[in-house]
Motif scaffolding. Structure first.
Motif, mmCIF file in Angstrom:
data_model
loop_
_atom_site.group_PDB
_atom_site.id
_atom_site.type_symbol
_atom_site.label_atom_id
_atom_site.label_comp_id
_atom_site.label_asym_id
_atom_site.label_seq_id
_atom_site.Cartn_x
_atom_site.Cartn_y
_atom_site.Cartn_z
ATOM 1 N N THR A 179 20.948 25.644 32.438
ATOM 2 C CA THR A 179 21.301 25.209 33.788
ATOM 3 C C THR A 179 22.022 26.357 34.481
ATOM 4 O O THR A 179 22.955 26.931 33.921
ATOM 5 C CB THR A 179 22.206 23.966 33.737
ATOM 6 N N VAL A 180 21.580 26.693 35.687
ATOM 7 C CA VAL A 180 22.177 27.810 36.420
ATOM 8 C C VAL A 180 23.119 27.274 37.483
ATOM 9 O O VAL A 180 22.714 26.470 38.343
ATOM 10 C CB VAL A 180 21.095 28.697 37.076
ATOM 11 N N VAL A 181 24.378 27.715 37.408
ATOM 12 C CA VAL A 181 25.411 27.231 38.321
ATOM 13 C C VAL A 181 26.091 28.414 39.005
ATOM 14 O O VAL A 181 26.603 29.307 38.338
ATOM 15 C CB VAL A 181 26.480 26.387 37.577
ATOM 16 N N SER A 182 26.097 28.424 40.325
ATOM 17 C CA SER A 182 26.797 29.461 41.075
ATOM 18 C C SER A 182 28.264 29.079 41.245
ATOM 19 O O SER A 182 28.579 27.929 41.585
ATOM 20 C CB SER A 182 26.158 29.642 42.453
ATOM 21 N N LEU A 183 29.144 30.068 41.003
ATOM 22 C CA LEU A 183 30.580 29.866 41.218
ATOM 23 C C LEU A 183 31.103 30.834 42.283
ATOM 24 O O LEU A 183 32.305 31.074 42.375
ATOM 25 C CB LEU A 183 31.345 30.067 39.907
ATOM 26 N N ILE A 184 30.198 31.379 43.086
ATOM 27 C CA ILE A 184 30.566 32.337 44.119
ATOM 28 C C ILE A 184 31.502 31.683 45.140
ATOM 29 O O ILE A 184 31.228 30.585 45.633
ATOM 30 C CB ILE A 184 29.316 32.881 44.849
ATOM 31 N N GLY A 185 32.603 32.374 45.431
ATOM 32 C CA GLY A 185 33.552 31.855 46.412
ATOM 33 C C GLY A 185 34.208 30.556 45.991
ATOM 34 O O GLY A 185 34.662 29.769 46.840
ATOM 35 N N ASP A 186 34.252 30.319 44.662
ATOM 36 C CA ASP A 186 34.830 29.087 44.114
ATOM 37 C C ASP A 186 34.133 27.835 44.636
ATOM 38 O O ASP A 186 34.713 26.743 44.668
ATOM 39 C CB ASP A 186 36.340 29.008 44.407
ATOM 40 N N GLN A 187 32.873 27.999 45.017
ATOM 41 C CA GLN A 187 32.040 26.869 45.413
ATOM 42 C C GLN A 187 31.015 26.633 44.309
ATOM 43 O O GLN A 187 30.291 27.546 43.922
ATOM 44 C CB GLN A 187 31.321 27.148 46.739
ATOM 45 N N VAL A 188 30.976 25.414 43.787
ATOM 46 C CA VAL A 188 30.068 25.101 42.687
ATOM 47 C C VAL A 188 28.731 24.609 43.241
ATOM 48 O O VAL A 188 28.683 23.632 43.993
ATOM 49 C CB VAL A 188 30.675 24.023 41.764
ATOM 50 N N GLU A 189 27.670 25.316 42.879
ATOM 51 C CA GLU A 189 26.337 24.948 43.362
ATOM 52 C C GLU A 189 25.338 25.085 42.219
ATOM 53 O O GLU A 189 25.259 26.126 41.568
ATOM 54 C CB GLU A 189 25.917 25.849 44.515
ATOM 55 N N VAL A 190 24.579 24.030 41.972
ATOM 56 C CA VAL A 190 23.549 24.066 40.936
ATOM 57 C C VAL A 190 22.306 24.740 41.517
ATOM 58 O O VAL A 190 21.719 24.261 42.480
ATOM 59 C CB VAL A 190 23.192 22.651 40.443
ATOM 60 N N LEU A 191 21.922 25.857 40.914
ATOM 61 C CA LEU A 191 20.751 26.605 41.379
ATOM 62 C C LEU A 191 19.496 26.228 40.601
ATOM 63 O O LEU A 191 18.387 26.401 41.103
ATOM 64 C CB LEU A 191 21.006 28.109 41.248
ATOM 65 N N ARG A 192 19.679 25.736 39.377
ATOM 66 C CA ARG A 192 18.544 25.282 38.566
ATOM 67 C C ARG A 192 19.022 24.261 37.554
ATOM 68 O O ARG A 192 19.978 24.499 36.835
ATOM 69 C CB ARG A 192 17.904 26.463 37.828
ATOM 70 N N GLU A 193 18.367 23.116 37.525
ATOM 71 C CA GLU A 193 18.661 22.108 36.500
ATOM 72 C C GLU A 193 18.007 22.542 35.201
ATOM 73 O O GLU A 193 16.882 23.040 35.190
ATOM 74 C CB GLU A 193 18.121 20.748 36.922
ATOM 75 N N GLY A 194 18.731 22.350 34.100
ATOM 76 C CA GLY A 194 18.191 22.726 32.805
ATOM 77 C C GLY A 194 18.852 21.926 31.701
ATOM 78 O O GLY A 194 19.168 20.747 31.878
ATOM 79 N N SER A 195 19.073 22.573 30.565
ATOM 80 C CA SER A 195 19.631 21.881 29.392
ATOM 81 C C SER A 195 21.065 21.401 29.598
ATOM 82 O O SER A 195 21.479 20.403 29.010
ATOM 83 C CB SER A 195 19.581 22.811 28.181
ATOM 84 N N GLY A 196 21.836 22.131 30.394
ATOM 85 C CA GLY A 196 23.240 21.786 30.586
ATOM 86 C C GLY A 196 23.434 20.624 31.553
ATOM 87 O O GLY A 196 22.879 20.612 32.648
ATOM 88 N N ASP A 197 24.211 19.643 31.136
ATOM 89 C CA ASP A 197 24.516 18.478 31.968
ATOM 90 C C ASP A 197 25.280 18.900 33.236
ATOM 91 O O ASP A 197 26.149 19.775 33.181
ATOM 92 C CB ASP A 197 25.356 17.485 31.155
ATOM 93 N N THR A 198 24.950 18.292 34.368
ATOM 94 C CA THR A 198 25.620 18.644 35.618
ATOM 95 C C THR A 198 26.451 17.513 36.203
ATOM 96 O O THR A 198 26.978 17.635 37.301
ATOM 97 C CB THR A 198 24.575 19.083 36.678
ATOM 98 N N SER A 199 26.610 16.426 35.464
ATOM 99 C CA SER A 199 27.353 15.273 35.994
ATOM 100 C C SER A 199 28.809 15.620 36.269
ATOM 101 O O SER A 199 29.446 15.056 37.167
ATOM 102 C CB SER A 199 27.267 14.085 35.017
ATOM 103 N N TRP A 200 29.357 16.605 35.539
ATOM 104 C CA TRP A 200 30.769 17.004 35.716
ATOM 105 C C TRP A 200 31.026 17.599 37.090
ATOM 106 O O TRP A 200 32.153 17.542 37.580
ATOM 107 C CB TRP A 200 31.173 17.991 34.628
ATOM 108 N N ILE A 201 29.982 18.140 37.708
ATOM 109 C CA ILE A 201 30.166 18.780 39.016
ATOM 110 C C ILE A 201 30.591 17.764 40.074
ATOM 111 O O ILE A 201 31.403 18.059 40.956
ATOM 112 C CB ILE A 201 28.870 19.498 39.431
ATOM 113 N N HIS A 202 30.072 16.539 39.943
ATOM 114 C CA HIS A 202 30.409 15.502 40.921
ATOM 115 C C HIS A 202 31.828 14.973 40.743
ATOM 116 O O HIS A 202 32.350 14.256 41.595
ATOM 117 C CB HIS A 202 29.410 14.349 40.821
ATOM 118 N N GLN A 203 32.460 15.361 39.630
ATOM 119 C CA GLN A 203 33.817 14.894 39.348
ATOM 120 C C GLN A 203 34.881 15.905 39.745
ATOM 121 O O GLN A 203 36.074 15.671 39.599
ATOM 122 C CB GLN A 203 33.935 14.572 37.852
ATOM 123 N N LEU A 204 34.454 17.056 40.278
ATOM 124 C CA LEU A 204 35.408 18.084 40.664
ATOM 125 C C LEU A 204 36.157 17.685 41.927
ATOM 126 O O LEU A 204 35.600 17.024 42.809
ATOM 127 C CB LEU A 204 34.682 19.415 40.880
#
Length: 204
Positions: A179-204
């Motif tokens: 799973t590709v996640v951008s952390l540029i500028g302290d902004q979390v953005e999913v660039l590609r869904e993959g093996s890594g779970d992304t549900s934690w992003i909605h809890q930030l």
């Protein structure tokens, strides 16, 4: 040439054999915690060029690379406190985090925006290779761009072995891409869904 390495307890003498090939500019296939990757030392221009040719990939699309640990990441990327906390929570793991690059990173591995993709996979073989090498390892899926990824090292040897210096056999892998996640500028953005779970992003 295939070299079989214990996926849980990599034999140091075999890891050193792989690293010797890398130090000589070699390109290898190796296991990660998602799929098999193709890689070389990030500072070997010839190796990086060879990987682009093997992948038949657009040279404007840089590869990500594997670091040994979080302390190593700061040599190659600008890691804010926010980014560090996120990465510490999820690495090692099936994620590629995109960060602003430092000047140490070769141009061929940076985007036009001067960003890099960095992985710390939860795979003992991959981490042992990077630790012994002393430099990050280029990582890109073991396939030709646009085609299916190979899961079996024997298939990699059959299809790509003539272009590789070594195929590291760490067993058959059935994972999806990271799973590709951008952390540029302290902004979390999913660039590609993959093996890594992304549900934690909605809890930030």
């Amino acid at each position: 040439m295939i070299i079989s390495i214990n996926p849980e307890n990599p034999q140091l003498r075999l890891i050193r054999q792989v690293v010797d090939a890398l130090k000589q500019g070699g390109v290898i296939a190796y296991p990660t915690d998602t799929t098999y990757g193709i890689g070389c030392d990030i500072f070997n221009k010839k190796g990086v060029k060879n990987i682009y040719q093997i992948k038949k990939r657009d040279a404007r699309k840089p590869f990500s690379f594997i670091c040994a640990d979080l302390s190593d990441v700061s040599n190659y990327a600008q890691v804010s406190n926010f980014a560090f906390k996120i990465m510490k929570r999820h690495l090692p793991g099936p994620y590629t985090f995109v960060l602003e690059a430092t000047r140490v990173v070769p141009d061929s591995l940076m985007t036009r925006q001067k960003t890099v993709g960095i992985r710390i996979p939860q795979n003992p073989i991959a981490l042992a290779i990077v630790q012994e090498l002393g430099h990050p390892l280029v990582t890109t899926s073991a396939n030709v761009s646009g085609q299916d990824v190979y899961h079996d090292p024997l298939d990699i040897e059959d299809a790509l072995g003539h272009q590789l210096d070594l195929v590291v056999d760490g067993g058959i892998l059935r994972g999806d891409s990271s799973t590709v996640v951008s952390l540029i500028g302290d902004q979390v953005e999913v660039l590609r869904e993959g093996s890594g779970d992304t549900s934690w992003i909605h809890q930030l």
